[in-house]
Design a protein around this motif. Structure first.
Motif, short mmCIF file in Angstrom:
data_model
loop_
_atom_site.label_atom_id
_atom_site.label_comp_id
_atom_site.label_asym_id
_atom_site.label_seq_id
_atom_site.Cartn_x
_atom_site.Cartn_y
_atom_site.Cartn_z
N PHE A 44 131.29 102.98 102.20
CA PHE A 44 130.50 101.65 102.27
C PHE A 44 128.99 102.02 102.57
N TRP A 45 129.19 102.74 103.85
CA TRP A 45 127.77 103.22 104.40
C TRP A 45 127.07 104.32 103.56
N ILE A 46 127.84 104.95 102.97
CA ILE A 46 127.25 105.98 101.78
C ILE A 46 126.60 105.38 100.69
N VAL A 47 127.24 104.19 100.26
CA VAL A 47 126.74 103.40 99.19
C VAL A 47 125.47 102.73 99.64
N ALA A 48 125.70 102.13 100.77
CA ALA A 48 124.46 101.35 101.28
C ALA A 48 123.33 102.23 101.69
N GLN A 49 123.59 103.67 101.83
CA GLN A 49 122.44 104.60 102.23
C GLN A 49 121.77 104.79 100.86
N ALA A 50 122.42 105.09 99.56
CA ALA A 50 121.47 104.94 98.50
C ALA A 50 120.68 104.07 98.16
N PHE A 51 121.42 102.65 98.22
CA PHE A 51 120.51 101.58 97.96
C PHE A 51 119.51 101.22 99.09
N GLY A 52 119.99 101.38 100.20
CA GLY A 52 118.91 100.94 101.48
C GLY A 52 117.76 101.86 101.26
N ASN A 53 117.97 103.21 100.89
CA ASN A 53 116.90 104.21 100.96
C ASN A 53 115.90 103.86 99.92
N PHE A 54 116.40 103.40 98.76
CA PHE A 54 115.61 102.84 97.50
C PHE A 54 114.60 101.54 98.18
N ILE A 55 115.34 100.65 98.64
CA ILE A 55 114.94 99.46 98.88
C ILE A 55 113.45 99.70 100.32
N GLY A 56 114.19 100.44 101.10
CA GLY A 56 113.28 100.39 102.48
C GLY A 56 112.16 101.43 102.13
N ALA A 57 112.51 102.54 101.62
CA ALA A 57 111.51 103.70 101.38
C ALA A 57 110.79 103.58 100.11
N GLY A 58 111.60 103.16 99.10
CA GLY A 58 111.07 103.02 97.78
C GLY A 58 110.13 101.76 97.63
N VAL A 59 110.72 100.67 97.55
CA VAL A 59 110.13 99.42 97.27
C VAL A 59 109.11 98.88 98.30
N TRP A 60 109.82 98.97 99.71
CA TRP A 60 108.79 98.34 100.61
C TRP A 60 107.57 99.60 100.93
N GLY A 61 107.76 100.62 100.70
CA GLY A 61 106.88 101.90 100.66
C GLY A 61 105.79 101.56 99.74
N PHE A 62 106.25 101.58 98.35
CA PHE A 62 105.37 101.74 97.17
C PHE A 62 104.43 100.31 97.36
N MET A 63 104.97 99.14 98.15
CA MET A 63 104.39 97.95 97.71
C MET A 63 102.84 97.96 98.54
N HIS A 64 102.67 98.86 99.33
CA HIS A 64 101.37 99.02 100.09
C HIS A 64 100.69 100.35 100.12
N THR A 65 101.29 101.20 99.12
CA THR A 65 101.10 102.63 99.23
C THR A 65 99.59 103.14 98.48
N LEU A 66 99.17 102.26 97.41
CA LEU A 66 98.12 102.66 96.56
C LEU A 66 96.89 102.21 97.19
N PRO A 67 95.88 103.07 97.48
CA PRO A 67 94.59 102.85 98.43
C PRO A 67 94.03 101.63 98.18
N GLN A 68 93.87 100.86 97.02
CA GLN A 68 93.25 99.97 96.81
C GLN A 68 94.01 98.62 97.27
N ILE A 69 95.32 98.80 97.63
CA ILE A 69 95.80 97.79 98.29
C ILE A 69 96.26 98.20 99.79
N ASN A 70 96.37 99.40 100.32
CA ASN A 70 96.47 99.96 101.50
C ASN A 70 95.31 99.74 102.27
N LEU A 71 94.20 99.80 101.72
CA LEU A 71 92.69 99.41 102.52
C LEU A 71 92.96 98.12 103.22
N TYR A 72 93.59 97.14 102.80
CA TYR A 72 93.81 95.84 103.23
C TYR A 72 95.04 95.61 104.34
N SER A 73 96.17 96.42 103.78
CA SER A 73 97.40 96.10 104.48
C SER A 73 97.80 97.30 105.32
#
Lengths: 104, 467
Positions: free
Chosen positions: B306-335
């Protein structure tokens, strides 16, 4: 750029990758189960991903270079679940063939 | 040499690493709780244990416990891969003791010398002052020395066993990269842009790239142990993952170069590769769904699975979704630098690394406490699993709301003035979020205590019952 549009862009970026992941999840799940319903359901998220992506493209904050980049990203995220499933199946298939050869 | 219990000496060393790791996990949480309270009550421990020191210890103990966990993972699985005791294990044991002594000294110095002059003596013996890698230079050299010993242990063991399998190849190259990228963070330059340029090599390439690959290796071993996934599948996937992580992640580093004074082309390079950085994480989801379906969730180790499954999804949500949300410079300038970064950091480290370490430890516990092929399961781990995930989401959600408030009120509306900063800090979205974060932080700590209880007891009761 207005303050409101910064928030909208933040939300669109969040939705973009989140729905890309949900599309990948349900697409793989549907294909694995052989269920047309789940596969179809995955396309709802693909559509949401495309909509949030094109919302970003339409934002005036992005110049032409960035618009192209975002369109490229939309297509990448559309293709990746299908491509990865193909790769994963190939890896499993090759392993199975190797195992059968060893048994013979 | 194998002993009667069937454990190699290096596996016993791994257990030592994990005990220290779990203790440091607790230290991380205690300092995390202190700083979360200092957000609500800024006078708390003021001038005695300042926010900056508590934050430093919160983050550094996290980096250290994760590293201790990974090193434990290497020492646990290496003899199983090479089917022999690790070469130079005595040296490995010395490195372990030296590492613990060095960590204790560095923490004591941080607590005792909180204020001082910014001179070379400080840089060498007190703190380098760089965020996240504050350890003084002598300790940095020590870390490189310890990793060199681990590299020697791994390389010499493989050489002697003459078993250079695909996973071990990746491990060897990755250990070299871990040593190399850490050295990049030791250069000192009075030019802040140049200094930051190299500093990010450690923070991004060391933590986000080489660690991700190391995690790929460790997850591969866990999958073989708990799901019986064939080696060829694990290796095939590992190569692809390394290709995707390095393909998008190396130049994805550019998103850290947006505002440090680096040339403008980094905006385009950083933006382009950052937009593609979640791709390997999406791919991982496809693989996780496929593998879980093929195996029909059949495993001999429920918590690890279960922790390995959580790793695949957690990595995606934490690093992928929350990372991309504020990664483009036009957005990152403010965030940039708001609580959105903290939300991303919390979720990404939890998903990618904490989940991996817990999966590895549970995998080892099964081998230590149960007969071969027996199912490791129970009730407490399920509560811990759900509790830790809910608590982490509970910490992240208020941080995200607070980050939105900062981005909107302080940056976009207020234009980053001092008054705008105060307005954002006093806004209910920010203030109430900090209280919610503290509440979920306490919940996380309670779950940690339950986790420790579970790690100490799981498998034992069943073994007694079977006897």
């Amino acid at each position: 750029m207005s303050a409101d549009s910064v928030l909208r862009m933040l939300l669109a970026s969040l939705t973009f990758v989140l729905t890309a992941g949900l599309y990948a999840f349900f697409y793989a799940f549907g294909r694995l189960k052989g269920s047309f319903f789940w596969e179809l359901f995955s396309f709802v998220f693909a559509l949401m991903m495309m909509l949030s992506g094109f919302f970003l493209v339409s934002c005036p904050a992005f110049t032409l270079f960035w618009k192209f980049l975002l369109i490229f990203s939309i297509f990448s995220y559309l293709i990746i679940p299908k491509a990865m499933l193909w790769v994963v199946k190939k890896i499993h298939q090759r392993e199975e063939e190797g195992r059968l050869k060893t048994l013979k | 040499m194998k002993e009667s219990k069937g454990l190699y000496e290096s596996q016993k060393l791994a257990i030592g690493y994990w005990i220290v790791a779990i203790c440091l996990f607790g230290v991380q949480l205690i300092f995390g709780l202190i700083i979360s309270y200092q957000y609500i009550q800024p006078e708390f421990l003021h001038k005695f244990l300042n926010f900056s020191i508590c934050r430093l210890l919160h983050i550094n103990s996290m980096i250290l416990w994760l590293l201790f966990g990974f090193i434990g993972g290497i020492y646990w699985f290496l003899p199983l891969e090479t089917e022999r005791e690790v070469v130079g294990i005595f040296l490995g044991k010395i490195a372990f003791i030296v590492l613990i002594a060095a960590v204790s000294i560095v923490v004591l110095v941080f607590l005792l010398v909180q204020i001082g002059k910014g001179e070379m003596l400080t840089l060498w013996f007190i703190t380098e002052g760089r965020e996240y890698i504050e350890a003084p230079r002598w300790a940095d050299i020590g870390i490189v020395a310890v990793f060199s010993i681990i590299f020697f242990n791994v390389f010499a063991s493989i050489w002697k066993a003459k078993k250079l399998k695909g996973i071990l190849w990746v491990l060897i190259v990755d250990l070299l990269a871990i040593i190399g990228f850490y050295i990049a963070g030791m250069f000192f330059s009075p030019n802040i842009s140049v200094d930051q340029f190299w500093w990010w090599w450690v923070v991004h390439l060391w933590v986000e790239a080489t660690w991700e690959v190391l995690v790929g290796v460790l997850v591969g071993w866990v999958l073989m142990a708990v799901l019986g996934t064939p080696r060829k599948i694990v290796e095939g996937w590992l190569y692809l993952e390394v290709f995707l992580i390095f393909g998008t992640g190396i130049l994805g580093l550019g998103h850290h170069y947006f505002w440090i004074g680096a040339p403008e082309y980094w905006l385009g390079i950083g933006g382009f590769f950052s937009a593609l950085e979640p791709l390997p994480l999406v791919a991982m989801i496809v693989h996780a769904v496929y593998d879980a379906g093929v195996h029909r969730l059949k495993t001999i180790n429920k918590p690890a699975f279960f922790w390995i499954v959580a790793q695949a999804f957690g990595n995606f949500i934490g690093a992928g979704v929350w990372g991309f949300m504020h990664t483009l410079p036009q957005i990152n300038l403010y965030s940039h630098g708001t609580q959105l970064t903290a939300a991303h950091g919390h979720l990404a480290f939890f998903g990618a690394y904490v989940a991996t370490n817990l999966a590895i430890i549970y995998t080892a516990l099964q081998r230590i406490r149960l007969p071969e092929e027996s199912l490791l399961d129970g009730t407490l781990w399920k509560w811990v699993f759900i509790g830790l995930i809910l608590a982490m989401l509970g910490i992240t959600a208020p941080l995200t709301v607070a980050g939105f408030a900062q981005t909107f009120i302080e940056r976009a509306v207020g234009g980053s003035t001092w008054q705008a900063y105060i307005d954002a800090q006093l806004h209910p979205w920010f203030k109430e979020s900090m209280i919610w974060r503290m509440g979920f932080g306490i919940m996380f700590f309670v779950c940690y205590l339950l986790l420790v209880t579970d790690l100490l007891t799981i498998g034992k009761r069943k073994a007694t019952h079977q006897q």
